[in-house]
Design a protein around this motif. Structure first.
Motif, mmCIF file in Angstrom:
data_model
loop_
_atom_site.group_PDB
_atom_site.id
_atom_site.type_symbol
_atom_site.label_atom_id
_atom_site.label_comp_id
_atom_site.label_asym_id
_atom_site.label_seq_id
_atom_site.Cartn_x
_atom_site.Cartn_y
_atom_site.Cartn_z
ATOM 1 N N THR A 42 -33.854 -33.016 18.970
ATOM 2 C CA THR A 42 -35.143 -32.155 18.910
ATOM 3 C C THR A 42 -34.542 -30.825 19.503
ATOM 4 O OG1 THR A 42 -35.719 -32.800 21.015
ATOM 5 C CG2 THR A 42 -36.801 -33.321 19.568
ATOM 6 N N ASP A 43 -35.471 -29.312 18.950
ATOM 7 C CA ASP A 43 -34.393 -28.522 19.498
ATOM 8 C C ASP A 43 -34.426 -27.321 20.480
ATOM 9 O OD1 ASP A 43 -37.362 -28.012 19.246
ATOM 10 O OD2 ASP A 43 -36.942 -25.457 19.921
ATOM 11 N N LYS A 44 -34.894 -28.543 22.066
ATOM 12 C CA LYS A 44 -35.151 -28.481 22.972
ATOM 13 C C LYS A 44 -35.481 -30.082 23.870
ATOM 14 C CE LYS A 44 -38.048 -25.369 23.821
ATOM 15 N NZ LYS A 44 -39.014 -24.243 24.313
ATOM 16 N N SER A 45 -34.863 -29.610 24.773
ATOM 17 C CA SER A 45 -35.546 -31.529 25.602
ATOM 18 C C SER A 45 -36.478 -31.545 26.695
ATOM 19 C CB SER A 45 -34.415 -31.461 27.050
ATOM 20 O OG SER A 45 -34.395 -30.342 27.426
ATOM 21 N N GLN A 46 -37.457 -30.002 26.783
ATOM 22 C CA GLN A 46 -38.720 -30.346 27.426
ATOM 23 C C GLN A 46 -39.441 -28.543 26.485
ATOM 24 O OE1 GLN A 46 -37.989 -29.666 31.789
ATOM 25 N NE2 GLN A 46 -36.475 -27.911 31.612
ATOM 26 N N TYR A 47 -40.837 -28.569 27.053
ATOM 27 C CA TYR A 47 -41.298 -27.510 26.317
ATOM 28 C C TYR A 47 -42.675 -27.668 27.279
ATOM 29 C CZ TYR A 47 -38.954 -29.329 22.229
ATOM 30 O OH TYR A 47 -38.335 -29.774 20.981
ATOM 31 N N VAL A 48 -43.113 -26.481 27.135
ATOM 32 C CA VAL A 48 -45.015 -26.344 27.471
ATOM 33 C C VAL A 48 -45.964 -25.966 26.672
ATOM 34 C CG1 VAL A 48 -44.486 -23.968 26.756
ATOM 35 C CG2 VAL A 48 -45.647 -24.495 28.858
ATOM 36 N N ALA A 49 -46.939 -26.732 26.765
ATOM 37 C CA ALA A 49 -48.668 -26.891 26.087
ATOM 38 C C ALA A 49 -48.829 -25.796 25.178
ATOM 39 C CB ALA A 49 -49.565 -26.643 26.716
ATOM 40 N N GLY A 50 -48.631 -26.062 23.777
ATOM 41 C CA GLY A 50 -48.225 -24.253 23.390
ATOM 42 C C GLY A 50 -47.729 -24.604 22.352
ATOM 43 N N ASP A 51 -45.925 -24.958 22.696
ATOM 44 C CA ASP A 51 -44.845 -24.311 22.029
ATOM 45 C C ASP A 51 -44.607 -25.738 20.503
ATOM 46 O OD1 ASP A 51 -43.374 -22.715 23.542
ATOM 47 O OD2 ASP A 51 -43.014 -24.583 24.063
ATOM 48 N N GLN A 52 -43.616 -25.493 19.877
ATOM 49 C CA GLN A 52 -43.827 -26.363 18.085
ATOM 50 C C GLN A 52 -42.387 -27.409 18.768
ATOM 51 O OE1 GLN A 52 -44.839 -23.901 14.990
ATOM 52 N NE2 GLN A 52 -44.590 -25.825 14.083
ATOM 53 N N ILE A 53 -42.247 -28.253 18.252
ATOM 54 C CA ILE A 53 -41.676 -29.133 18.860
ATOM 55 C C ILE A 53 -40.439 -28.752 17.113
ATOM 56 C CG2 ILE A 53 -40.666 -31.599 19.127
ATOM 57 C CD1 ILE A 53 -43.121 -32.043 20.712
ATOM 58 N N TRP A 54 -39.705 -28.890 17.114
ATOM 59 C CA TRP A 54 -38.599 -28.948 15.847
ATOM 60 C C TRP A 54 -38.166 -29.769 16.012
ATOM 61 C CZ3 TRP A 54 -40.667 -25.546 11.911
ATOM 62 C CH2 TRP A 54 -40.923 -24.268 12.643
ATOM 63 N N PHE A 55 -37.849 -30.987 14.955
ATOM 64 C CA PHE A 55 -37.380 -31.634 14.848
ATOM 65 C C PHE A 55 -36.320 -32.718 13.790
ATOM 66 C CE2 PHE A 55 -41.267 -33.572 14.092
ATOM 67 C CZ PHE A 55 -41.231 -34.966 13.073
ATOM 68 N N LYS A 56 -35.422 -33.154 13.854
ATOM 69 C CA LYS A 56 -34.548 -34.004 12.616
ATOM 70 C C LYS A 56 -34.049 -34.683 13.079
ATOM 71 C CE LYS A 56 -31.779 -33.531 8.922
ATOM 72 N NZ LYS A 56 -31.195 -32.605 8.951
ATOM 73 N N SER A 57 -34.596 -35.769 12.421
ATOM 74 C CA SER A 57 -34.159 -37.473 11.995
ATOM 75 C C SER A 57 -32.746 -37.844 11.026
ATOM 76 C CB SER A 57 -35.354 -37.698 11.853
ATOM 77 O OG SER A 57 -35.866 -38.114 10.158
ATOM 78 N N PHE A 58 -32.502 -38.693 11.976
ATOM 79 C CA PHE A 58 -31.567 -39.362 10.609
ATOM 80 C C PHE A 58 -31.493 -40.650 11.232
ATOM 81 C CE2 PHE A 58 -29.673 -35.339 12.492
ATOM 82 C CZ PHE A 58 -29.304 -34.740 11.826
ATOM 83 N N VAL A 59 -31.611 -41.778 9.963
ATOM 84 C CA VAL A 59 -31.397 -42.590 10.269
ATOM 85 C C VAL A 59 -30.662 -43.063 9.287
ATOM 86 C CG1 VAL A 59 -33.007 -44.444 8.867
ATOM 87 C CG2 VAL A 59 -34.223 -42.504 9.566
#
Length: 799
Positions: A42-59
């Motif tokens: 994820t782009d950050k380790s903690q967020y605030v309500a209203g943020d956008q969580i960006w993620f990249k998955s590796f399987v």
């Protein structure tokens, strides 16, 4: 693992005519235990309500990117296991990306992201990734706080699992806690009958583990006394000393893994004992002892893992194929096989809102990159977890490990990693179950992409073994028509579909003799063959607790910056809304305004509204699943969150909007079941009088008809299918001091996010971003794999 190394401790061996129990178990393991694991960045380790969580998955399948699965489910839960949102992610070469838009009204608490492939549901849920994400809300009545003075427990683990009279034995000491572990701790070993004398002492390598060595005497009871830095103590018993058994010692170097076996009071000594080494559920090494001897040792060369880093599981079996000792060790702990990014140029500035760029070499074997650039605030906080620790540790071990990334950092201590592995067991399979012939039940196969089951119905009857025609229309593309035949149960199957736009499936059936062909008597349903599964386990405990918020509660610096960043975004949204309102007010009387006057009562008339006219204008909505899905991204400040039923719920500027159907309160299920062809107008109202924030749907009535002859009408013979979730595009921010938004302080933490930066036409891959107002140096994370799945991992600070 195709490179299998066999070792015979004598020069000849008798031919075996049939498989032994152990050989059958190994065959079972090779054929039935292929498994996957997920790392989620994820782009950050903690967020605030209203943020956008960006993620990249590796399987991964073992240590290589998976070729088994092309679909990944990623789900967001609150701490009560309520599903907040979920995404269906397309995997290409084991990689996929997406994002979650967080509601501004989310309560402050710890949330969890669960990620798994459909194939992973065949095995223990413990191996699905569940990532903890604290989310703050400055307006919440309860706030997150890190628990102090944690409770912890300790266990000791003898190397190989045995503690035998007269045999020097290495032990690992492992601490665990539901919250957090003490910073450091020490211990001593005593004879319970003489507690005032220390036999040996030890100091923790890190929060997780320590080790010591002791030579036991039969009949004595040994204990470990452990004390943390706050003075808390715990006394635990060592295992009872045995008079007979097998002692195992293992050490790992760049040349390979050396093991030493010593038998004590064994009837046939070590004759006919077998040593089996596995890597990722595959046989990598096998040796047989055919001599009468109490001592045996050998070096397992690194070629068993093709020279790569890996966790090797050693298992020792007696002459009856009983498991008598086992041990995990890491291959080449002092020589991690990791490539670094080849940066050929960089143009970095410390000036607020300046343009920055970093160029990667076009001549590299690595062609596709995942890149994250963040403002380095100078705290120098070490990584808690990264792709290395997930690949080699946490993806395969279900016990909680504090800060696993430390074991693969620049200054990592190999002794600490070795002690950690002594305290772990490989749980993806169990040797005793394998020896008894147990085979996992594979209910969900590793299908490629998405598959659907279609049920055509005519005159309320299922069509079995009948020819049907299906028209498939993807988005705005022209439909493709194909002839199918239903099976004996009345189904048609669409397999291996890869799409991320609404797919319309229309059913047609040839008319009967002397009867006019009609679609009014046709009905079609479409069901995905694989759906997300309910999470049955428990979320891991965390170091956080919720306490009552004080009037001036103190927020982490990163969260305060995120809150300010959201205020900046709202300023930009408000400008967009004001511009749209001016456009609406300034227009002359037109058909849209006439329609609004005809359908809207006084309470629902507002200057602060956006109107979509479905009577006089073609809104190109025929390919959408429902009107709420169509509305996404079409009005400034309007966003959507899925509820537990998977339906989109509208939010305006972070607040949940009311839903009305013909000015009567409605819920999302009523709106999503409404055919778009029956809709005359949609109105988005923002902060207006008694209505507040609302989405109002008006249906065709009073003789209204669409004036757009090209507009399609939804029939019962049409079903709309949702495919993969399309990732949002990360904004490359450029804030102008002279812009209308007047942003005073740019406090973005994530400056650049690109899960798919690639080389094109021999142009160097370029990382380009704009600075915020305070960054003086940048954290740059780059991950990539070449065609042979060699890993590039580069995490550095650039100035």
């Amino acid at each position: 693992m195709k490179n299998i190394f066999f070792l015979l401790l004598i020069s000849s061996v008798q031919p075996v005519l049939s498989q032994t129990k152990l050989e059958k178990a190994i065959t079972n393991l090779e054929n039935n235990y292929e498994q996957e694991k997920v790392y989620l960045l994820t782009d950050k380790s903690q967020y605030v309500a209203g943020d956008q969580i960006w993620f990249k998955s590796f399987v991964f399948d073992g240590y290589n990117r998976t070729a088994l699965s092309t679909t990944l489910f990623v789900e967001l839960y609150n701490s009560d296991k309520k599903l907040i949102d979920w995404k269906t992610i397309l995997l290409t070469n084991g990689e996929g990306s997406g994002d979650f838009k967080l509601n501004e009204n989310l309560p402050e608490q710890v949330y969890f992201v669960r990620a798994y492939t459909p194939y992973m549901t065949n095995f223990s849920e413990d191996f699905q990734i569940v990532k903890m994400i604290p989310i703050y809300n400055p307006n919440a009545t309860e706030t997150l706080e890190i628990a102090k003075n944690p409770n912890w427990s300790a266990k000791v683990f003898p190397e190989g699992g045995n503690f035998i009279n007269g045999m020097p034995t290495k032990f690992a000491v492992r601490l665990s806690s539901d919250t957090s572990l003490p910073e450091n701790w020490t211990g001593k070993i005593i004879d319970a009958q003489n507690p005032n004398v220390s036999i040996t002492t030890f100091t923790s390598f890190d929060k997780n583990v320590a080790s010591f060595k002791i030579t036991p005497t039969l009949g004595k009871k040994y204990q470990a006394i452990i004390q943390d830095n706050t003075g808390k103590k715990q006394t635990i018993d060592l295992p009872q000393v045995a008079s007979t058994g097998l002692n195992l010692e293992v050490s790992s170097s760049n040349e390979g893994v050396r093991y030493s076996l010593k038998g004590v009071n064994l009837k046939q000594q070590l004759q006919n004992y077998k040593i089996v080494g596995t890597i990722n559920n595959h046989l990598a090494y096998k040796a047989n002892i055919t001599q009468l001897t109490n001592d045996a040792s050998s070096l397992i060369p690194t070629k068993v893992s093709t020279g790569a880093n890996a966790v090797l599981q050693l298992a020792i079996f007696d002459e009856q194929d009983n498991l008598v000792a086992q041990r995990l060790c890491f291959i080449k702990p002092n020589n991690l096989k990791i490539e670094k990014a080849d940066i050929i140029s960089q143009n970095l500035k410390q000036t607020p809102r300046s343009f920055n760029s970093i160029d990667l070499s076009p001549e590299s074997y690595f062609k596709n990159y995942t890149v994250l650039v963040s403002d380095d605030n100078g705290n120098n906080n070490p990584e808690e977890e990264n792709i290395l620790s997930s690949l080699w540790l946490t993806g395969d071990f279900t016990t909680k490990i504090d800060a696993p990334a430390q074991y693969f950092s620049k200054n990592a201590n190999p002794e600490a990693l070795d002690a950690l592995l002594i305290s772990e067991n490989w749980k993806r399979f169990d040797w005793n179950s394998l020896l008894n012939g147990a085979v996992p039940t594979i209910k969900t196969s590793s299908q490629k992409f998405l598959s659907y089951k279609i049920k055509p119905i005519k005159d309320n009857a299922i069509l079995k073994d009948a020819p049907v025609t299906l028209a498939l229309k993807l988005g705005e593309n022209p439909p493709s028509v194909s002839l199918f035949k239903t099976d004996q149960n009345g189904y048609v199957y669409l397999d291996n579909l890869n799409f991320n736009e609404p797919l319309g499936v229309s059913l047609f059936v040839n008319s009967e003799k002397n009867k006019e062909s009609s679609t009014d008597n046709l009905f079609v349903t479409v069901e995905p063959l694989i759906n997300p599964t309910q999470f049955k386990g428990n979320f891991p405990n965390t170091k956080y607790k919720l306490v009552k918020a004080t009037e001036n509660k103190k927020l982490p610096i990163a969260i305060s910056r995120a809150i300010n960043n959201q205020k900046n975004n709202k300023k930009e949204e408000n400008i967009d809304v004001q511009i749209e309102e001016v456009k609406i007010v300034g227009k002359k009387q037109d058909p849209k305004e006439e329609l609004n006057k005809q359908l809207s009562s006084g309470m629902f008339n507002s200057m602060n509204s956006t109107i979509f006219d479905f009577v006089n204008e073609d809104q190109h909505a025929a390919g959408s699943t429902n009107i709420l899905d169509w509305l996404q991204g079409r009005a400034a400040g309007l966003t959507f969150q899925r509820n537990n039923s998977g339906e989109n719920v509208p939010y305006i500027r972070g607040n949940q909007a009311k839903l009305y159907l013909d000015e009567t309160p409605a819920d999302p299920s009523m709106i999503t079941s409404l055919p778009i062809s029956n809709i005359a107008m949609v109105k988005i109202i923002k902060a207006s009088g008694l209505i507040g924030d609302a989405v109002v749907i008006y249906t065709m009535k009073g003789g209204l008809k669409s004036k757009n002859t090209g507009k399609e009408t939804k029939k019962n013979n049409l079903a709309i299918v949702k495919g993969y979730d399309k990732p949002s595009e990360f904004p490359i921010e450029m804030l102008d001091d002279n812009s209308a938004t007047k942003i005073e302080n740019d406090t973005r933490e994530t400056l650049y996010w690109n899960p798919n930066l690639f080389e094109s036409d021999y142009v160097p891959p370029r990382i380009k971003f704009y600075n915020n107002d305070s960054a003086k140096q940048y954290k740059v994370l780059i991950i990539s794999f070449d065609e042979d799945d060699n890993l590039l991992y580069d995490n550095r600070i650039l100035k």
